[in-house]
Enzyme design. Structure first.
Site, PDB file in Angstrom:
ATOM      1  N   LYS A   1       0.837  -1.205   0.000  1.00  0.00           N
ATOM      2  CA  LYS A   1       0.000   0.000   0.000  1.00  0.00           C
ATOM      3  C   LYS A   1       0.875   1.261   0.000  1.00  0.00           C
ATOM      4  CE  LYS A   1      -0.382  -0.245   5.053  1.00  0.00           C
ATOM      5  NZ  LYS A   1      -1.196  -0.867   6.135  1.00  0.00           N
TER       6      LYS A   1
ATOM      7  N   TYR B   1      13.526  30.932   6.323  1.00  0.00           N
ATOM      8  CA  TYR B   1      12.286  31.670   6.577  1.00  0.00           C
ATOM      9  C   TYR B   1      12.072  31.954   8.060  1.00  0.00           C
ATOM     10  CZ  TYR B   1      10.604  30.862   1.786  1.00  0.00           C
ATOM     11  OH  TYR B   1      10.448  30.862   0.437  1.00  0.00           O
TER      12      TYR B   1
HETATM   13  C1  LIG Z   1      -0.422  -1.861   6.870  1.00  0.00           C
HETATM   14  C2  LIG Z   1      -0.958  -3.132   7.392  1.00  0.00           C
HETATM   15  C3  LIG Z   1      -0.112  -4.238   7.614  1.00  0.00           C
HETATM   16  C4  LIG Z   1       1.392  -4.168   7.522  1.00  0.00           C
HETATM   17  O1  LIG Z   1       1.920  -3.824   8.776  1.00  0.00           O
HETATM   18  P1  LIG Z   1       3.497  -3.753   9.041  1.00  0.00           P
HETATM   19  O2  LIG Z   1       3.624  -3.317  10.442  1.00  0.00           O
HETATM   20  O3  LIG Z   1       4.024  -2.736   8.076  1.00  0.00           O
HETATM   21  O4  LIG Z   1       4.039  -5.105   8.773  1.00  0.00           O
HETATM   22  C5  LIG Z   1      -0.698  -5.452   7.942  1.00  0.00           C
HETATM   23  N1  LIG Z   1      -2.040  -5.555   8.110  1.00  0.00           N
HETATM   24  C6  LIG Z   1      -2.864  -4.507   7.945  1.00  0.00           C
HETATM   25  C7  LIG Z   1      -4.316  -4.692   8.165  1.00  0.00           C
HETATM   26  C8  LIG Z   1      -2.353  -3.263   7.597  1.00  0.00           C
HETATM   27  O5  LIG Z   1      -3.184  -2.222   7.462  1.00  0.00           O
END
Ligand SMILES: *Cc1c(COP(=O)(O)O)cnc(C)c1O
Length: 369
Positions: free
Chosen positions: A38, A264
């Site tokens: 993702k 800035y």
């Molecule tokens: C993002 C996510 C993961 C991955 O988690 P990590 O800590 O990056 O391994 C697994 N399960 C769900 C439901 C997630 O949203």
């Protein structure tokens, strides 16, 4: 790798392969591995990462939203893709691209059933998420009767898996809470299997779950951050390799006199004679203002230099008073030799945030294929 002459996110596929094999080594031979890609594969490049994972025979991929899955399918990815948080608006896209939605409430369950019926689907693969304590997304145990009543004699959907998510798998002090979640999940699965007379596979572990609760692998685990080189604990970080290294170069060096200001709002004031360097990246590239005023440090020729003053949209200034360096020299924001976890900690955040925030403006360069 030649030194960076502009801001570059270097993605090391050999590091990805190393991390994948390390995580695999923690699993039973029969445990399936789902790779979470993702948010552009945690800010890297979802297509390149997914293609590499597919080549390594990963069992499943996951994205958060339907459009992320569509991009992978359009790039030719064939591996099953779980969509963790598809919005009902996009359910026809989910079906069109053969994506497998997570359904987590009676509302979205009804909506997806309606979409599957409209598209004349039979045995469309879906995954049901149960809430066991994170209180974010998920059916409650009490919804099992509703689910059973709704689909027992229908054939539009096939429940491929049921899953849950741990709230504090990286947290030693919450070990008993995590174990309660795991036990609650087992109880839900038993009731579900009995009432629906189906046998979906089960998964609850994320990266830290895999590392800390190996007994709860069930039939699949889901790993994100571990693949990208971070394990939420120094002893795991040392076994993993960062996939992404954010590099840039020094655009200009300034010699500052006492009582001058930099940047800035004149946020930095010099005390003595100082040497500063200006870098060609800023908050529009994903290095937010929280890293300004000494909270973040970068690496130049092996030495740490603090960010001074406010982070600008396209530039950052650093103090290099005690560092031998020249215009055009390479600078490492995070990655190999300067962990994203450490960089993030300076600004009170975590590797996940700094990695996933690197904007699409930054050029991606692939190494280690
Ligand atoms: C993002 C996510 C993961 C991955 O988690 P990590 O800590 O990056 O391994 C697994 N399960 C769900 C439901 C997630 O949203």
């Amino acid at each position: 790798m030649p030194r960076a002459e502009e801001t570059t996110l270097e993605l090391d596929l050999a590091a990805l392969e190393h991390n994948y094999n390390y995580i695999k080594s923690k699993l039973h031979p029969s445990t399936r591995l789902l790779a979470v890609v993702k948010a552009f594969a945690y800010g890297s490049d979802s297509v390149i990462i997914a293609k590499k994972l597919e080549k390594m025979d990963v069992d499943y991929l996951a994205v958060a939203y339907a459009r992320e899955g569509m991009v992978l399918r359009e790039a030719g990815i064939k591996t099953p893709i779980l969509v963790l948080h598809a919005q009902p608006l996009n359910y026809s896209m989910v079906i069109k691209y053969c994506l497998e939605p997570s359904l987590y409430s009676p509302r979205v369950f009804r909506e997806f059933l309606k979409a599957a019926r409209a598209e004349k689907q039979k045995a469309y693969p879906v995954h049901l998420k149960f809430n066991t304590g994170l209180n974010r997304l998920g059916f409650s145990e009490n919804d099992i009767d509703y689910i059973a009543d709704t689909i027992l004699d229908r054939d539009e959907l096939k429940i491929k898996s049921i899953f849950s998510h741990l709230a504090a798998s990286e947290d030693k002090s919450e070990e008993s809470f995590s174990n309660d979640q795991i036990n609650c999940f087992i109880k839900i699965a038993e009731e579900f299997t009995a009432k629906l007379r189906v046998n979906p596979f089960m998964h609850i572990l994320n990266t830290s779950g895999i590392l800390n609760f190996p007994e709860a692998q069930f039939q699949m685990v889901r790993t994100g951050i571990g693949l990208y080189g971070y394990g939420n604990e120094a002893r795991f970080d040392s076994e993993l390799l960062p996939v992404a290294t954010l590099k840039t170069t020094i655009s200009q060096i300034h010699y500052i006199e006492p009582n001058e200001s930099v940047g800035y709002n004149r946020a930095f004031r010099s005390e003595g004679y100082q040497k500063t360097a200006t870098l060609p990246l800023g908050h529009a590239d994903g290095i937010g203002r929280q890293y300004g005023n000494g909270k973040g440090s970068v690496l130049i020729n092996g030495k740490k230099a603090p960010i001074i003053g406010n982070v600008c949209m396209d530039m950052i200034m650093i103090d290099v008073s005690n560092i031998e360096c020249n215009e055009g020299d390479e600078v490492i924001l995070f990655g190999k030799g300067h962990s994203a976890e450490t960089f993030a900690a300076g600004a009170n955040t975590i590797s996940y945030e700094v990695l996933s925030g690197i904007s699409q403006r930054v050029k991606r360069v692939i190494i280690g294929t």
